[in-house]
Design a protein around this motif. Structure first.
Motif: not given
Length: 371
Positions: A178-179, A217, A310
């Protein structure tokens, strides 16, 4: 061809090697290290491999005050046939000198640097882990060592190589990460040091990285520093998106690092005739593609992680779940192919891998002692 001398001092005290399932990224280091010195008027000299040890530097050494340093990252892999392979190391040392130029650091002889690295790997060969997903991470770096508080390029440097057996860079492995998209802080702008692999770039990213981590994140996705809308790169990776069948990635624009894995991915995609382009990509375009159901995959690329799918982007208090949070088919194929080439289980049609021979004879004359 120039012949170089390298002195080798072998350690008589061997460290305990960690178990493969206990490996963390960058926490364990091998028995030996390479060092070479630079002095103005004398050039690079006194190349040596010595037991891994602490450095002794004057408190006024310029590295502590002005951050004049560069580094690289690459890996060595042990194949099923007991071969040691490097992946495009010539590109790493080429980029090393590009960074040197930007930071006013004297250039290295790239051929010698590679041969010295091979010699170091031969000595610590037994440290290369063999479990799936593991490798020997290689960190060449240069620091400025002149004891001087004036703001100017140093007249003295040390070039050092250390080795570290590693597992996956992310605890998730190949599972999607997760970004968070960063809107407040800026990493680099064209004309700055974004295209150089220098420590200051990473130090300036830590605040945003910390805040992102606090929210759950793994990484930060940086936007450009001028318009604050064009996607640049992730903290430790370049970034790719698959939109409506086409793979797109930000073009090299003077503020992002031209990754060697990035370059390899582009070549692979074109080799497979998958549509791919390098261009400006705005975060608004990504949001619109997501809203239209056309954002099919996203993945980061870099030496440490190779491919990092992602699964979620977070921007403006909204979450974008990509491919149902699963690894996409292009991401998986790229990972399998690249790691297969790197570890010698797949054919290398591009001539990317370089074998570390049992002995280095071409450029080095070595004097070996043991202590």
């Amino acid at each position: 061809m120039t012949t170089y001398n390298i002195d080798i001092t072998l350690s008589t005290t061997k460290k305990e090697k960690p178990q493969a399932d206990k490996l963390q990224f960058g926490k364990t280091f091998t028995d030996h290290m390479f060092i070479m010195d630079y002095a103005l008027g004398h050039g690079w000299h006194d190349a040596r491999i010595i037991p891994y040890q602490s450095l002794s530097l004057d408190p006024a050494s310029m590295i502590f005050h002005y951050g004049q340093s560069v580094f690289e990252g690459l890996k060595a892999y042990l194949t099923e046939k007991d071969q040691v392979l490097l992946f495009r190391p010539d590109q790493n040392f080429k980029r090393f000198n590009i960074s040197n130029d930007r930071l006013c650091i004297p250039h290295l002889d790239e051929d010698f640097a590679l041969e010295a690295l091979k010699q170091l790997i031969q000595i610590d060969r037994e440290w290369i882990p063999t479990a799936a997903g593991t490798s020997l991470y290689i960190r060449p770096f240069i620091i400025s060592t002149e004891p001087y508080l004036g703001v100017a390029p140093s007249t003295n440097y040390q070039f050092i190589i250390i080795l570290s057996p590693v597992g996956s860079y992310y605890k998730e492995g190949l599972a999607p990460i997760k970004i968070s998209v960063e809107s407040e802080y800026v990493r680099a702008v064209a004309g700055g040091t974004g295209t150089a692999k220098t420590g200051g770039n990473y130090a300036s990213s830590l605040k945003a990285q910390q805040q992102s981590g606090d929210k759950g994140y793994s990484q930060v996705l940086w936007l450009d520093g001028v318009n604050r809308k064009y996607i640049e790169e992730v903290g430790s990776m370049n970034i790719f998106f698959k939109i409506d069948g086409e793979v797109v990635t930000p073009m090299v624009n003077g503020s992002i690092l031209e990754g060697i894995t990035r370059k390899s991915i582009l070549q692979l995609l074109r080799y497979w005739d998958i549509p791919v382009s390098e261009r400006l990509i705005s975060i608004d375009e990504i949001k619109q593609a997501y809203a239209d159901g056309k954002l099919e995959e996203a993945f980061g690329t870099g030496t440490a992680a190779v491919i990092a799918p992602v699964g979620e982007l977070f921007w403006n208090d909204e979450k974008m779940t990509i491919n149902n949070g699963q690894t996409g088919p292009v991401s998986q194929k790229l990972y399998d192919t690249l790691t297969g080439i790197q570890t010698g289980t797949l054919e290398d049609p591009f001539g990317w891998v370089v074998e570390v021979p049992s002995e280095v004879e071409s450029l080095l004359h070595s004097n070996v002692i043991t202590r």
